[in-house]
Write an enzyme that holds these catalytic residues in place. Structure first.
Site, PDB file in Angstrom:
ATOM      1  N   LYS A  68       0.820  -1.215   0.000  1.00 47.73           N
ATOM      2  CA  LYS A  68       0.000   0.000   0.000  1.00 47.73           C
ATOM      3  C   LYS A  68       0.858   1.271   0.000  1.00 47.73           C
ATOM      4  O   LYS A  68       0.374   2.362  -0.221  1.00 47.73           O
ATOM      5  CB  LYS A  68      -0.952  -0.009   1.197  1.00 47.73           C
ATOM      6  CG  LYS A  68      -2.055  -1.084   1.091  1.00 47.73           C
ATOM      7  CD  LYS A  68      -2.919  -1.102   2.348  1.00 47.73           C
ATOM      8  CE  LYS A  68      -4.011  -2.170   2.331  1.00 47.73           C
ATOM      9  NZ  LYS A  68      -5.201  -1.777   1.543  1.00 47.73           N
ATOM     10  N   THR A 127     -11.540  -0.068  -1.128  1.00 47.89           N
ATOM     11  CA  THR A 127     -12.886   0.480  -0.910  1.00 47.89           C
ATOM     12  C   THR A 127     -12.797   1.799  -0.155  1.00 47.89           C
ATOM     13  O   THR A 127     -13.705   2.623  -0.247  1.00 47.89           O
ATOM     14  CB  THR A 127     -13.777  -0.494  -0.113  1.00 47.89           C
ATOM     15  OG1 THR A 127     -13.073  -0.911   1.061  1.00 47.89           O
ATOM     16  CG2 THR A 127     -14.142  -1.706  -0.957  1.00 47.89           C
TER      17      THR A 127
HETATM   18  C1  LIG Z   1     -12.870   0.967   4.226  1.00 46.21           C
HETATM   19  C2  LIG Z   1     -12.016   0.469   5.312  1.00 46.21           C
HETATM   20  C3  LIG Z   1     -10.880  -0.284   5.027  1.00 46.21           C
HETATM   21  C4  LIG Z   1     -10.409  -0.569   3.606  1.00 46.21           C
HETATM   22  O1  LIG Z   1      -9.578   0.478   3.190  1.00 46.21           O
HETATM   23  P1  LIG Z   1      -8.629   0.350   1.902  1.00 46.21           P
HETATM   24  O2  LIG Z   1      -8.101   1.727   1.719  1.00 46.21           O
HETATM   25  O3  LIG Z   1      -9.508  -0.072   0.763  1.00 46.21           O
HETATM   26  O4  LIG Z   1      -7.593  -0.642   2.232  1.00 46.21           O
HETATM   27  C5  LIG Z   1     -10.098  -0.737   6.077  1.00 46.21           C
HETATM   28  N1  LIG Z   1     -10.437  -0.475   7.352  1.00 46.21           N
HETATM   29  C6  LIG Z   1     -11.516   0.259   7.661  1.00 46.21           C
HETATM   30  C7  LIG Z   1     -11.813   0.544   9.097  1.00 46.21           C
HETATM   31  C8  LIG Z   1     -12.347   0.752   6.669  1.00 46.21           C
HETATM   32  O5  LIG Z   1     -13.429   1.472   6.995  1.00 46.21           O
END
Ligand SMILES: *Cc1c(COP(=O)(O)O)cnc(C)c1O
Length: 827
Positions: A571, A673
């Protein structure tokens, strides 16, 4: 309640309770006094929260029962979403929104001396997941209820959810998350549906009176699975679905020999052992756990859920198993529950006496598998030896599935032994292993990836042999997020503004946000001012959180530049830190042309055993310490690491963000997401051509997105010839950044602690190729700063991002799963 027999389903529906402020107030008082033994005066808010939760759950109850009464009829098709993770977050405000009770509930609280905001804070997050995969399951549940789709979630009732993260001297510390300590007012325990799950023992083969061969699994150590049901309310549609979470417990049969020998405590120990299964969520995101207890969890979930689904199907008045696949579909969230393929075969053959071909036809017509990652370290493999010991009957079935499957392969490609070796469910070699992804593909009628690029990369790479064999099995379902939690609830200011302009239809049909597009034009000064003011208020709210949790002052007029997600090398939080250090070094050198004041927020948990991720957290905190306290910086750059990133903090963060950092190495982030939550809330994205970023870029247009970096194909092509030192030689700004870290500037009292980080990014074997993207990232960030200076145009782009985000609603995702995979008939 779920699981009514058809006879009960025909009984008159129950009255719902009154939803006036007076009636709600009365019930809260009743619960406070009679149930909790507290009087109004001096009642701590946690008890008022619980009384309010019960009061609202009561108001869901008749809809909950009626939803199932409507559906529990013979021949009604249903879907089951099986997932080891459901990252739900808080429920109170979600139900209040769905029931349209915000004003009423607030009015009902007058006598209690606590505001709604205070009570909401009393609810612990249900953190039964690691990150994106678990949160996706929760968003899916929300959308299924809002679409009135007959979908039940099956998961594990972990006693301890995702660990709580604290920062001590810049380092991550983990605390256990005993989220159930004060009880969970939303759940209903349903002991009448307890299931028994077997482990260990051995198999016996025998011939019945008709001369048919059968197997049985004997001498097992069994545990009980107790279901706890959580209501999942739909958005203002009177549908309430169920998330059924299994808790493990010992069978009551104590070992009487030991008991009589006076070994009472030894006999009771078994209980302890059984309860370990649902004790704790494994805190690894995108990497394999490999622990025996984890395999126990997987089988525990799969077995209890399948037995329960069979029970529900019989209870609804069905009996002809050849129709089972017409009425049931199981969606497996990643390979974690895939042992379900073998378990359904076992149940159909050993318990229901079906022959192999009938059982296989049913199994392969009701199983569907979603893949979430291409990272090799996340591909689950279990040693055959462990399977043999823990699940001997399941291993026999897997061997048979594999033998028959390999016959199909050799028929299609005679003599292609290499292909057979690649496609075998059993990996040969030093230690034999079961490849769970292969078991999932072979046992499912549908296999999907979670964004267009990801699904394409699966077809072209990891799954290519299987695509050659079964091209029609593979499909894409781009992820989404629920607009109820992530916009309507999280961003009430912006939501009210949107509703004022286009009505409230967007909450249940997010494509309607398109209607905002004309309002993005610069001529709509008043709307622009309101949009800006809503964002500004959200930034003040986040600044207060950052002040409270990090002790850092964020200026709401600066650019809020945010990266929150699990900490993982792919990431590339490191790329973000390199940019921050570059900005710092520009200040030190007085290179301020095109400067924009920024507040950089980074947050996320590192898996407790992931040393590099933990060191990255330390680096962020060390850089923050220096930058925030250097008088030369003078507030023009702020850096903070927000501890304990979770669903409820994202509800504050996403609405306040100006710039969303989605900077993974191309080809590595399956979808993402978080990127969608930010976009919906009017953030602009700086991102690589990866995962769902690509679809976000397509939706909003390249003029409203800051794209940078290598493409997935270029990353692949570079592998093997990656030379990080050439970037250093060509780029003095990169050299300055690396030198600053290397000089120990950020770690004067802990020399050497960042050597492992420098070693990783300077290595020609760095799989994440961080330095390859540095220049193009910094250039894109410079364009961000320039764009930020044109306030009106930034607001225009912000509105366009929200207006273009309709595709990323899980309502759309679920409609696609239903159209292509589940085929549930509308309620
Ligand atoms: C949406 C969400 C994620 C996913 O985040 P990404 O940037 O897609 O890895 C992880 N943890 C929490 C608490 C979230 O709300």
């Amino acid at each position: 309640m779920p699981d009514q027999t058809p006879l009960q389903a025909c009984q008159p529906t129950l009255e719902s309770l009154p939803v006036t402020a007076d009636a709600i107030r009365q019930d809260i008082k009743q619960y406070q006094f009679y149930h909790l033994g507290r009087i109004l005066k001096d009642c701590p808010p946690v008890y008022t929260y619980r009384a309010l939760a019960w009061t609202l759950r009561d108001r869901l109850m008749s809809d909950w029962m009626n939803t199932y009464a409507r559906r529990d009829l013979p021949g009604k098709r249903r879907a089951y979403y099986m997932s080891l993770e459901f990252l739900i977050g808080r429920a109170l405000s979600n139900h209040v929104l769905n029931l349209d009770l915000d004003k009423t509930a607030r009015a009902s609280l007058q006598d209690f001396g606590h505001s709604m905001e205070e009570l909401v804070e009393e609810e612990p997050d249900a953190g039964l997941g690691n990150g994106g995969l678990g949160r996706l399951a929760a968003c899916f549940m929300d959308s299924c209820a809002s679409l009135d789709l007959p979908v039940m979630g099956y998961g594990i009732h972990y006693e301890y959810g995702m660990f709580r993260q604290r920062i001590e001297n810049g380092y991550q510390k983990e605390d256990a998350d005993h989220w159930l300590r004060d009880g969970n007012p939303w759940e209903v325990e349903r002991t009448e549906f307890i299931q028994r799950v077997q482990f260990g023992g051995r198999t016996e083969h025998f011939t019945d009176k008709e001369g048919v061969r059968h197997a049985r699994w004997v001498d097992t150590s069994d545990v009980l699975a107790i279901p706890f049901d959580m209501p999942i309310s739909g958005y203002r549609n009177h549908a309430v679905n169920t998330l059924r979470l299994w808790k493990s417990t010992a069978t009551d049969a104590f070992n009487l020999d030991e008991f009589n020998a006076g070994s009472y405590t030894e006999a009771v120990q078994e209980k302890n052992h059984a309860e370990h299964i649902s004790m704790v969520l494994y805190p690894n995101d995108s990497s394999e756990n490999g622990k025996e207890l984890r395999l126990r969890q997987q089988y525990f979930l799969a077995s209890a859920s399948l037995k329960d689904a069979l029970r529900q199907w019989h209870a609804a008045g069905n009996s002809d198993l050849s129709k089972f696949a017409d009425d049931n579909v199981f969606q497996m969230n990643d390979t974690h529950p895939t042992i379900a393929v073998a378990e359904l075969m076992r149940l159909l053959m050993d318990d229901y006496r079906l022959d192999w071909d009938k059982a296989w036809a049913i199994t392969t017509q009701c199983m569907a598998y979603t893949n979430h990652t291409l990272l090799p370290e996340a591909l689950e493999r279990w040693s055959v030896a462990l399977f043999e010991r823990l699940l001997p009957r399941l291993l026999e079935i897997i061997y048979e599935i594999n033998a028959r499957f390999l016959r199909t392969v050799s028929m299609k490609w005679p003599g292609d032994l290499d292909r057979q070796r690649r496609m075998s469910i059993i990996e040969e070699g030093g230690v034999q292993q079961v490849r769970m992804a292969w078991l999932a593909i072979v046992g499912s009628f549908s296999v999907n990836g979670v964004a267009a690029l990801h699904s394409q990369l699966l077809r072209d790479g990891l799954f290519r042999d299987f695509v050659d064999l079964w091209p029609d099995k593979f499909n894409n379902k781009t992820n989404g997020v629920t607009p109820r939690r992530w916009v309507a609830h999280a961003n009430p200011g912006m939501s009210a503004l949107i509703t004022r302009e286009i009505g409230d239809g967007w909450v249940a049909d997010l494509s309607q946000l398109e209607k905002l597009k004309p309002l993005a034009e610069l001529s709509n000064k008043a709307f622009h001012a309101d949009w800006h003011a809503a964002k500004r208020a959200n930034k003040e709210r986040l600044a207060a959180l950052v002040k409270a949790d990090c002790g850092v002052e964020f200026n709401p007029d600066a650019l809020f530049d945010v990266q929150v997600k699990r900490i993982h090398e792919y990431k590339r939080q490191l790329l973000n830190v390199l940019h921050v250090i570059h900005l710092y070094s520009r200040i030190k050198k007085g290179h301020m042309q095109g400067w924009a004041d920024r507040c950089v927020l980074i947050g996320g948990k590192a898996a407790p055993g992931y040393a590099m991720a933990k060191r990255i957290i330390k680096l962020v905190n060390s850089v923050a310490e220096v930058v925030n306290n250097d008088p030369d910086v003078n507030g023009r750059l702020k850096v903070a690491f927000l501890p304990n990133y979770r669903v409820s903090s994202m509800e504050i963060i996403a609405p306040a963000t100006d710039l969303s950092e989605q900077i993974s190495t191309a080809g590595k982030e399956a979808s993402g997401t978080g990127n969608m939550k930010f976009m919906m809330n009017g953030a602009l994205t700086i991102g690589t051509y990866d995962g769902a970023n690509i679809e976000i870029l397509d939706a909003v247009g390249e003029d409203n997105f800051f794209l940078f970096g290598l493409r997935a194909g270029e990353v692949d092509a570079l592998r093997g010839h990656y030379q990080p030192h050439t970037y250093l030689e060509q780029d003095h700004e990169l050299r300055d950044v690396i030198d600053l870290i290397g000089s120990g500037h950020f770690n004067p009292v802990e020399p050497g602690i960042f050597d492992m980080i420098l070693g990783a990014i300077l290595s020609p074997h760095d799989p994440w190729m961080t330095l390859a993207d540095f220049r193009s990232y910094v250039d894109a960030q410079n364009l961000v700063s320039l764009a930020w200076h044109d306030k009106a145009n930034w607001t225009r782009m912000s509105i366009l991002n929200t207006a273009s985000s309709g595709f990323f609603s899980t309502d759309r995702t679920m409609a696609e799963y239903n159209r292509d995979i589940w085929k549930l008939r509308p309620a």
